[in-house]
Design an enzyme around this catalytic site. Structure first.
Site, PDB file in Angstrom:
ATOM      1  N   HIS A 258       0.871  -1.110   0.126  1.00  0.00           N
ATOM      2  CA  HIS A 258       0.130   0.099   0.121  1.00  0.00           C
ATOM      3  C   HIS A 258       0.837   1.094   0.011  1.00  0.00           C
ATOM      4  O   HIS A 258       2.132   1.113   0.437  1.00  0.00           O
ATOM      5  CB  HIS A 258      -0.912   0.029   1.352  1.00  0.00           C
ATOM      6  CG  HIS A 258      -1.784   0.964   1.344  1.00  0.00           C
ATOM      7  ND1 HIS A 258      -1.800   2.059   1.824  1.00  0.00           N
ATOM      8  CD2 HIS A 258      -3.250   0.796   1.127  1.00  0.00           C
ATOM      9  CE1 HIS A 258      -2.765   2.929   1.746  1.00  0.00           C
ATOM     10  NE2 HIS A 258      -3.808   2.084   1.427  1.00  0.00           N
TER      11      HIS A 258
ATOM     12  N   LYS B  25     -10.153  -0.368  10.918  1.00  0.00           N
ATOM     13  CA  LYS B  25     -10.505  -1.465   9.921  1.00  0.00           C
ATOM     14  C   LYS B  25     -10.753  -2.776  11.085  1.00  0.00           C
ATOM     15  O   LYS B  25     -10.907  -3.946  10.438  1.00  0.00           O
ATOM     16  CB  LYS B  25      -9.144  -1.752   9.332  1.00  0.00           C
ATOM     17  CG  LYS B  25      -8.867  -0.710   8.326  1.00  0.00           C
ATOM     18  CD  LYS B  25      -7.834  -1.061   7.041  1.00  0.00           C
ATOM     19  CE  LYS B  25      -7.011  -0.299   6.549  1.00  0.00           C
ATOM     20  NZ  LYS B  25      -7.871   0.463   5.444  1.00  0.00           N
TER      21      LYS B  25
END
Lengths: 165, 409
Positions: free
Chosen positions: B126, B229
């Site tokens: 990422h 998350k």
């Protein structure tokens, strides 16, 4: 599933056709400026949030007062491709003043509800449905921002401001 | 492994946000890899904290300050247990994974990485586990190396011996790829790093709330996670740092909370973890993270992983069997998310279409631009699942994708 009228309005068949078979797809080069007072300008537009990329090349004539030719290349969603394709058709051969008028009218068309769009827009009215999808405005304007920049005769890339996480 | 022991219907009922309609259709939230939803237990913990205990921590001599401090440190203990850290002193509260990785790159990296050294990453990172290292490399003159990704979306580990050499000071990689769903062999990678004297940094953003994560079993030096998350609020996360490595890591930010004494020209700093937590921390966020940890533990991460697995296998099978023109990107054996492209529709057009029917997908490059370039994709659409999702929702997604395939062709 019930057909969704907003989607039907946004993705009309003509628009999908432009995205699949974009018109004036290609690039102009310096060699295309053959007459005195002509100049070819290329501008790359990027949409960092979605990865759409478009290169708009224009041939300016009459020392910048006329847009004699225009082409684009790139890849992206149906909205950005169709918008670029329609833009080239509507702006090619027009005076700078007319192009600027088109840019402003198009921007209004896709960002707010417009009762009687000005006639100058013609087929660009296909993109009117975008106003109901604020997140897609930047797709529809990508090629236009590159064109604006080309008119300013700059060569830097145009980057829309929204950044996706 | 089955997840039959959990009453998933009751679990789903804990999430108030899921019970709503979007544009006249029941919401199908398949974007938990971007941010998960929050159970009532976490929302209540925040409310309780603000209604009863709110004050600053570690400095007041009054009742509320003690309560706030206790709640804040209790949350640290919960996170330590959750990750099986040897001590709560190994847990630093951050804003999220991105800040955790930046902390390691700036505080540890700036001190210990020199010109001529190398930082090893992978091609599937990422942007948040790429850009901080680019900045460090720029500052120090170190070079960046990358473990390649194979066509099937897994790491090419055959290249590891030639990449992971003694010049490598830091090996930083993701536990689970946010766009491919690949689950990397973290323990093997950490062992390989240690063998050449490099420290290991694990991006656990996609894993911490989805499967059991034991930092001692993994053998990592640092591990970063994001609360939002894994059912906690946004703006709170945690960085695990092994005590031995944290001890020799200089401060990150300067300010209050992190000092022992300050004079005009010189200060001395607290021990870890407080040395890394300058200023008033996100106390309520930490309390929320503690509540989220309690909640996840009450379900059990083995059960969550099993449930995620059932959903993703079902989604994969139905997409391949019943939706024309779909290609799934990434390995067969994956975590609870599936990235795909549809022949007739660009990911953004598909996401817009899905949204009109109440289906929340993610479309785009997923902060993985180099990976998308490698696979020659303009982006993908991604459906990511969590334990509150159901097979019925996947069935509805299949119908929407079928209609979309027809609409755009």
């Amino acid at each position: 599933m019930i057909p969704n009228s907003d989607l039907e309005e946004l993705y009309q068949q003509v628009l999908l056709d432009h995205s699949r078979r974009p018109r004036n797809f290609g690039e102009l080069s310096e060699a295309d400026a053959t007459e005195a007072g002509e100049k070819v300008v290329k501008v790359q537009g990027d949409n960092p949030s979605c990865g759409d990329e478009i290169v708009v090349s224009v041939k300016l004539a009459d020392t910048g007062l006329k847009l004699a030719d225009i082409k684009f290349t790139g890849q992206g969603c149906a909205i950005s491709q169709a918008s670029a394709s329609l833009m080239t058709i509507k702006t090619k051969g027009r005076s700078r003043a007319e192009v600027e008028e088109l840019i402003a009218a198009f921007h209004d068309l896709i960002t707010k509800q417009t009762e009687n769009p000005p006639d100058i827009l013609g087929d660009l009215q296909l993109l009117q449905g975008v106003w109901r999808f604020p997140q897609r405005v930047k797709c529809a304007t990508l090629a236009w921002r590159a064109l604006e920049q080309a008119l300013r005769e700059g060569s830097a890339s145009v980057v829309t401001t929204e950044v996706e996480g | 492994m089955t997840s039959d022991s959990v009453n998933w219907e009751a679990v789903r009922a804990d999430f108030p946000i899921l019970h709503q309609e979007v544009r006249g259709n029941p919401l199908i939230y398949f974007d938990s890899a971007a941010s998960s939803q929050k159970p009532r237990q976490v929302i209540d913990a925040l409310t309780r904290y603000y209604e009863h205990d709110n004050a600053n921590v570690h400095r007041g001599l009054h009742e509320l300050s003690s309560r706030a401090t206790d709640a804040f440190e209790a949350a640290r203990n919960k996170v330590a247990k959750f990750l099986n850290a040897a001590s709560a002193d190994e847990i630093i509260f951050t804003r999220g994974t991105t800040e955790g990785i930046n902390l390691v790159a700036q505080a540890y990296g700036t001190r210990y990485v020199k010109e001529g050294d190398a930082i090893l990453l992978t091609e599937m990172e990422h942007h948040s586990n790429l850009v901080p290292w680019q900045l460090l490399a720029e500052r120090t003159g170190a070079s960046l190396r990358f473990v390649p990704v194979l066509e099937d979306g897994t790491l090419d580990l055959s290249k590891l011996p030639e990449l992971l050499t003694p010049e490598v000071k830091i090996f930083s990689f993701t536990h689970i790829s946010n766009s491919l769903g690949t689950v990397n062999p973290v323990a093997d990678l950490c062992r390989a790093a240690r063998a050449v004297g490099a420290i290991s940094v694990v991006d656990a953003a996609q894993s911490a709330g989805h499967l059991p994560v034991d930092v001692q079993a993994l053998g990592c030096d640092f591990l970063a996670l994001s609360g939002h998350k894994m059912c906690a609020p946004t703006g709170i996360g945690a960085l695990y740092g092994r005590a031995e490595v944290l001890e020799k890591t200089p401060p990150y930010h300067g300010g209050g909370e992190m000092i022992v004494s300050v004079s005009l020209h010189k200060s001395t700093y607290k021990e870890a973890p407080h040395r890394f937590e300058a200023g008033t921390p996100n106390i309520a966020g930490a309390v929320g993270l503690g509540a989220a940890v309690d909640y996840l533990e009450s379900i059990g991460r083995q059960n969550i992983a099993a449930h995620d697995g059932e959903l993703v296998r079902y989604a994969q099978q139905r997409m391949e069997a019943d939706v024309p023109g779909i290609r799934i990107i990434g390995p067969r054996d994956r975590s609870g998310l599936v990235g795909f492209v549809m022949e007739s529709a660009h990911p953004h057009d598909l996401t817009t279409y899905a949204d009109r029917y109440g289906l929340a997908l993610r479309g785009g490059h997923h902060c993985n631009q180099p990976l998308m370039k490698k696979f020659k994709l303009p982006g993908t659409s991604r459906a990511s699942f969590y334990f509150y999702n159901t097979k019925e929702e996947i069935d509805r997604m299949i119908t929407i994708l079928q209609e979309a395939a027809r609409f755009f062709s």
